[in-house]
Design a protein around this motif. Structure first.
Motif, PDB file in Angstrom:
ATOM      1  N   MET A  69       0.900  -1.154   0.000  1.00  6.97           N
ATOM      2  CA  MET A  69       0.000   0.000   0.000  1.00  6.97           C
ATOM      3  C   MET A  69       0.939   1.204   0.000  1.00  6.97           C
ATOM      4  SD  MET A  69      -2.624   0.980   3.077  1.00  6.97           S
ATOM      5  CE  MET A  69      -4.280   0.435   2.701  1.00  6.97           C
ATOM      6  N   TYR A  70       0.708   2.169  -0.857  1.00  3.53           N
ATOM      7  CA  TYR A  70       1.570   3.355  -0.786  1.00  3.53           C
ATOM      8  C   TYR A  70       0.887   4.660  -1.136  1.00  3.53           C
ATOM      9  CZ  TYR A  70       2.513   2.241  -5.778  1.00  3.53           C
ATOM     10  OH  TYR A  70       2.399   1.938  -7.119  1.00  3.53           O
ATOM     11  N   ASP A  71       1.393   5.697  -0.486  1.00  6.99           N
ATOM     12  CA  ASP A  71       0.987   7.078  -0.753  1.00  6.99           C
ATOM     13  C   ASP A  71       1.958   7.588  -1.820  1.00  6.99           C
ATOM     14  OD1 ASP A  71       0.849   9.845  -0.763  1.00  6.99           O
ATOM     15  OD2 ASP A  71       0.557  10.013   1.402  1.00  6.99           O
TER      16      ASP A  71
ATOM     17  N   HIS B  61      -1.593   6.721  -6.223  1.00  3.04           N
ATOM     18  CA  HIS B  61      -1.496   5.945  -4.988  1.00  3.04           C
ATOM     19  C   HIS B  61      -1.881   4.484  -5.214  1.00  3.04           C
ATOM     20  CE1 HIS B  61      -1.448   9.967  -3.371  1.00  3.04           C
ATOM     21  NE2 HIS B  61      -2.619  10.206  -3.942  1.00  3.04           N
ATOM     22  N   ALA B  62      -1.606   3.654  -4.223  1.00  3.44           N
ATOM     23  CA  ALA B  62      -2.057   2.262  -4.289  1.00  3.44           C
ATOM     24  C   ALA B  62      -2.603   1.826  -2.944  1.00  3.44           C
ATOM     25  CB  ALA B  62      -0.916   1.351  -4.709  1.00  3.44           C
ATOM     26  N   ASN B  63      -3.853   1.352  -2.943  1.00  2.79           N
ATOM     27  CA  ASN B  63      -4.386   0.666  -1.768  1.00  2.79           C
ATOM     28  C   ASN B  63      -3.945  -0.790  -1.804  1.00  2.79           C
ATOM     29  OD1 ASN B  63      -5.807   2.864  -0.708  1.00  2.79           O
ATOM     30  ND2 ASN B  63      -7.518   2.514  -2.123  1.00  2.79           N
TER      31      ASN B  63
ATOM     32  N   ASN C 286       8.821  -3.352   6.806  1.00  5.32           N
ATOM     33  CA  ASN C 286       8.025  -2.236   7.323  1.00  5.32           C
ATOM     34  C   ASN C 286       8.825  -1.370   8.291  1.00  5.32           C
ATOM     35  OD1 ASN C 286       5.580  -2.377   5.923  1.00  5.32           O
ATOM     36  ND2 ASN C 286       4.891  -4.082   7.196  1.00  5.32           N
TER      37      ASN C 286
ATOM     38  N   LEU D 105      11.213   0.679   5.734  1.00  7.39           N
ATOM     39  CA  LEU D 105      10.589   1.465   4.662  1.00  7.39           C
ATOM     40  C   LEU D 105      10.110   2.814   5.206  1.00  7.39           C
ATOM     41  CD1 LEU D 105       8.435  -1.266   2.877  1.00  7.39           C
ATOM     42  CD2 LEU D 105      10.104   0.219   1.722  1.00  7.39           C
ATOM     43  N   PRO D 106      10.063   3.855   4.364  1.00  6.63           N
ATOM     44  CA  PRO D 106       9.491   5.114   4.829  1.00  6.63           C
ATOM     45  C   PRO D 106       7.996   4.921   5.118  1.00  6.63           C
ATOM     46  CG  PRO D 106       9.925   5.192   2.466  1.00  6.63           C
ATOM     47  CD  PRO D 106      10.519   3.912   2.965  1.00  6.63           C
ATOM     48  N   ASP D 107       7.410   5.858   5.901  1.00  3.87           N
ATOM     49  CA  ASP D 107       6.013   5.712   6.340  1.00  3.87           C
ATOM     50  C   ASP D 107       5.023   5.718   5.175  1.00  3.87           C
ATOM     51  OD1 ASP D 107       6.656   5.482   8.953  1.00  3.87           O
ATOM     52  OD2 ASP D 107       6.248   7.580   9.465  1.00  3.87           O
ATOM     53  N   CYS D 108       5.445   6.182   4.005  1.00  2.00           N
ATOM     54  CA  CYS D 108       4.517   6.263   2.873  1.00  2.00           C
ATOM     55  C   CYS D 108       4.416   4.948   2.094  1.00  2.00           C
ATOM     56  CB  CYS D 108       4.872   7.427   1.957  1.00  2.00           C
ATOM     57  SG  CYS D 108       6.608   7.521   1.601  1.00  2.00           S
ATOM     58  N   VAL D 109       5.151   3.912   2.509  1.00  2.00           N
ATOM     59  CA  VAL D 109       5.037   2.596   1.865  1.00  2.00           C
ATOM     60  C   VAL D 109       4.866   1.537   2.946  1.00  2.00           C
ATOM     61  CG1 VAL D 109       6.113   0.888   0.352  1.00  2.00           C
ATOM     62  CG2 VAL D 109       6.647   3.311   0.050  1.00  2.00           C
ATOM     63  N   ALA D 110       3.873   0.659   2.781  1.00  2.00           N
ATOM     64  CA  ALA D 110       3.666  -0.436   3.731  1.00  2.00           C
ATOM     65  C   ALA D 110       3.596  -1.760   2.977  1.00  2.00           C
ATOM     66  CB  ALA D 110       2.372  -0.225   4.504  1.00  2.00           C
ATOM     67  N   VAL D 111       4.194  -2.788   3.548  1.00  2.00           N
ATOM     68  CA  VAL D 111       4.033  -4.149   3.037  1.00  2.00           C
ATOM     69  C   VAL D 111       2.875  -4.753   3.812  1.00  2.00           C
ATOM     70  CG1 VAL D 111       5.088  -6.425   2.788  1.00  2.00           C
ATOM     71  CG2 VAL D 111       6.493  -4.365   2.539  1.00  2.00           C
TER      72      VAL D 111
ATOM     73  N   ALA E 278      -0.225  -3.725  10.617  1.00  2.00           N
ATOM     74  CA  ALA E 278       0.232  -3.107   9.374  1.00  2.00           C
ATOM     75  C   ALA E 278       0.147  -1.592   9.441  1.00  2.00           C
ATOM     76  CB  ALA E 278      -0.615  -3.619   8.212  1.00  2.00           C
ATOM     77  N   LYS E 279       1.129  -0.943   8.877  1.00  2.00           N
ATOM     78  CA  LYS E 279       1.111   0.517   8.763  1.00  2.00           C
ATOM     79  C   LYS E 279       0.018   0.919   7.780  1.00  2.00           C
ATOM     80  CE  LYS E 279       5.397   1.027   7.042  1.00  2.00           C
ATOM     81  NZ  LYS E 279       6.641   1.697   6.649  1.00  2.00           N
ATOM     82  N   ASN E 280      -0.468   2.141   7.892  1.00  2.00           N
ATOM     83  CA  ASN E 280      -1.354   2.691   6.868  1.00  2.00           C
ATOM     84  C   ASN E 280      -0.726   3.987   6.359  1.00  2.00           C
ATOM     85  OD1 ASN E 280      -3.296   4.129   5.441  1.00  2.00           O
ATOM     86  ND2 ASN E 280      -4.947   3.074   6.486  1.00  2.00           N
ATOM     87  N   PRO E 281      -0.132   3.932   5.141  1.00  2.00           N
ATOM     88  CA  PRO E 281       0.591   5.111   4.637  1.00  2.00           C
ATOM     89  C   PRO E 281      -0.291   6.350   4.538  1.00  2.00           C
ATOM     90  CG  PRO E 281       1.059   3.184   3.278  1.00  2.00           C
ATOM     91  CD  PRO E 281      -0.052   2.801   4.202  1.00  2.00           C
ATOM     92  N   PHE E 282      -1.601   6.157   4.370  1.00  2.00           N
ATOM     93  CA  PHE E 282      -2.489   7.310   4.196  1.00  2.00           C
ATOM     94  C   PHE E 282      -2.847   7.971   5.535  1.00  2.00           C
ATOM     95  CE2 PHE E 282      -3.207   4.555   0.526  1.00  2.00           C
ATOM     96  CZ  PHE E 282      -2.726   5.420  -0.444  1.00  2.00           C
TER      97      PHE E 282
ATOM     98  N   LYS F 172      -0.494   8.236   8.024  1.00  2.00           N
ATOM     99  CA  LYS F 172       0.760   8.448   8.760  1.00  2.00           C
ATOM    100  C   LYS F 172       0.759   9.758   9.549  1.00  2.00           C
ATOM    101  CE  LYS F 172       3.481  10.246   4.826  1.00  2.00           C
ATOM    102  NZ  LYS F 172       2.428  10.319   3.776  1.00  2.00           N
TER     103      LYS F 172
END
Lengths: 249, 249
Positions: A9-11, A56-58, A80, A83-89, B119-123, B125
């Motif tokens: 998931m990424y911003d 973006h990607a959900n 996790n 990775l920076p906060d804008c990308v999550a596995v 899990a983190k949520n990039p949106f 953050k």
């Protein structure tokens, strides 16, 4: 050699898209850096799609080929953490060596968010197109149904794409209003370069009466990019779900 | 002289709070800059609250005193055109000269968002506290009811506050789960420095069993900051609604 499928998931706000670029940081590069930190090797990573800058990607699927025997759940946690906060596995699963995240994909669903209010929404500044004139979601929903089916979408593709086969099948498509937010969703077996953003731009031009109602079918058939509407901004677009059918990656 | 009440919404991520500061940009300064651009004068602006660095507002009321005869709707549009995307003016209304956004406020409601998933949520953050251990929202909701009523909240106030009267009335308070998001809401006639964030931190410590169940009432009565829980991070906090009762600002 193992083949690991990662769901991300990424911003996309601060990324120059998925694919590694010479000028600007990308999600793929970020993930390669994180994998190198954890496994000590720069492994090969393949994505399911090339999202553009600001998109973006959900849900995004990619594969990582590695000789490492690291457990999937340990890898998820370790990635996790770096990775920076804008990308999550979201998940990691071992898949057959011949699994390919792009070629084996059965369908993709996109979401395009429009903030439809005179007033700005500071919380959606990077996550929706701010479109001020009132949209009639019911009419747009009815019009959007013309996209459903198997069509040659050459007219809904930005130049710069090298794809030869421009025929795609759209399984479902529509528009719904949630308060001041108008959401466009579309699911299909594949999408051309900027196709979703041109679909949204075309629906908006129906609303603006620059494209006549019920003419989308003819515009699709014309295969003429000039006849379709403008390209909606990147920030409203989310790759929402990637399906592999029974493979259940 | 006219007194104009503005309702704002802002993303506090990049601000050093509401109040003008020597080091760092604030919402108040941003608004003063915008007003100066539109009206040509640096006018006096008074806020309903001093939100901290990183705290957001879905609703914030402030007054602008001006000799200008500009129409309210024109001012709203003009300010939104020059303000950065992280601040929006939702409305503007002329109010009596003696109206004060802090002293005339009848109640304030705060929302504190927790992203409760491994899990983190990039949106989220910048818009929620990422708390990984599973929270039982029903138990927290039950415990939160101890905050309701008129109490001396001296123990729920960070040092650095110069307020003398620490008695406040909480009208409503609770916890609800929406999927992986756990929301704490509280409405009262006023709040001390960091009070909501210490309320949330205390509920979390009940969940962690560092504070015993049903002891919040005794902790409040002790007026001892050491007995209450830690201060939850700023990013999850939203000033959600400011009420002026019948004045209907």
């Amino acid at each position: 050699m193992r083949n690991l499928a990662l769901r991300l998931m990424y911003d996309g706000t601060d990324f120059h898209g998925w694919q590694v670029q010479p000028n600007g940081i990308t999600v793929q590069e970020c993930l390669q850096d994180a994998v190198e930190k954890i496994l000590g090797v720069r492994e090969s990573i393949t994505g399911c799609s090339r999202t553009d800058a600001g998109v973006h990607a959900n849900d995004f699927c990619c594969t990582l080929r590695t000789e490492s025997s690291i457990e999937c759940c340990r890898l998820t946690g370790a990635l996790n953490a770096v990775l920076p906060d804008c990308v999550a596995v979201k998940s990691c699963k071992e898949v057959p060596l011949d699994f390919h995240p792009r070629y084996d994909c059965k369908s993709k669903r996109y979401l395009y968010r429009i903030w439809n209010s005179q007033a700005k929404n500071p919380f959606l500044k990077n996550y929706a197109w701010h479109y001020k004139s009132k949209l009639d979601a019911d009419i747009l929903n009815e019009q959007a149904k013309q996209f459903i089916g198997t069509h040659d979408f050459a007219g809904f593709c930005s130049s710069g794409s090298s794809v030869e086969d421009t025929v795609r099948t759209i399984y479902d498509c529509g528009v719904v209003r949630n308060g001041d937010e108008v959401d466009f969703y579309v699911e299909g077996n594949g999408f051309l370069y900027n196709m979703v953003r041109i679909m949204v731009g075309s629906l908006i031009e129906i609303s603006e009466k620059r494209i006549e109602k019920d003419t989308l079918t003819a515009i699709i058939e014309s295969r003429d990019r000039e006849k379709a509407g403008r390209t909606a901004p990147a920030c409203g677009l989310f790759l929402d779900y990637v399906s592999y059918g029974e493979a259940e990656v």
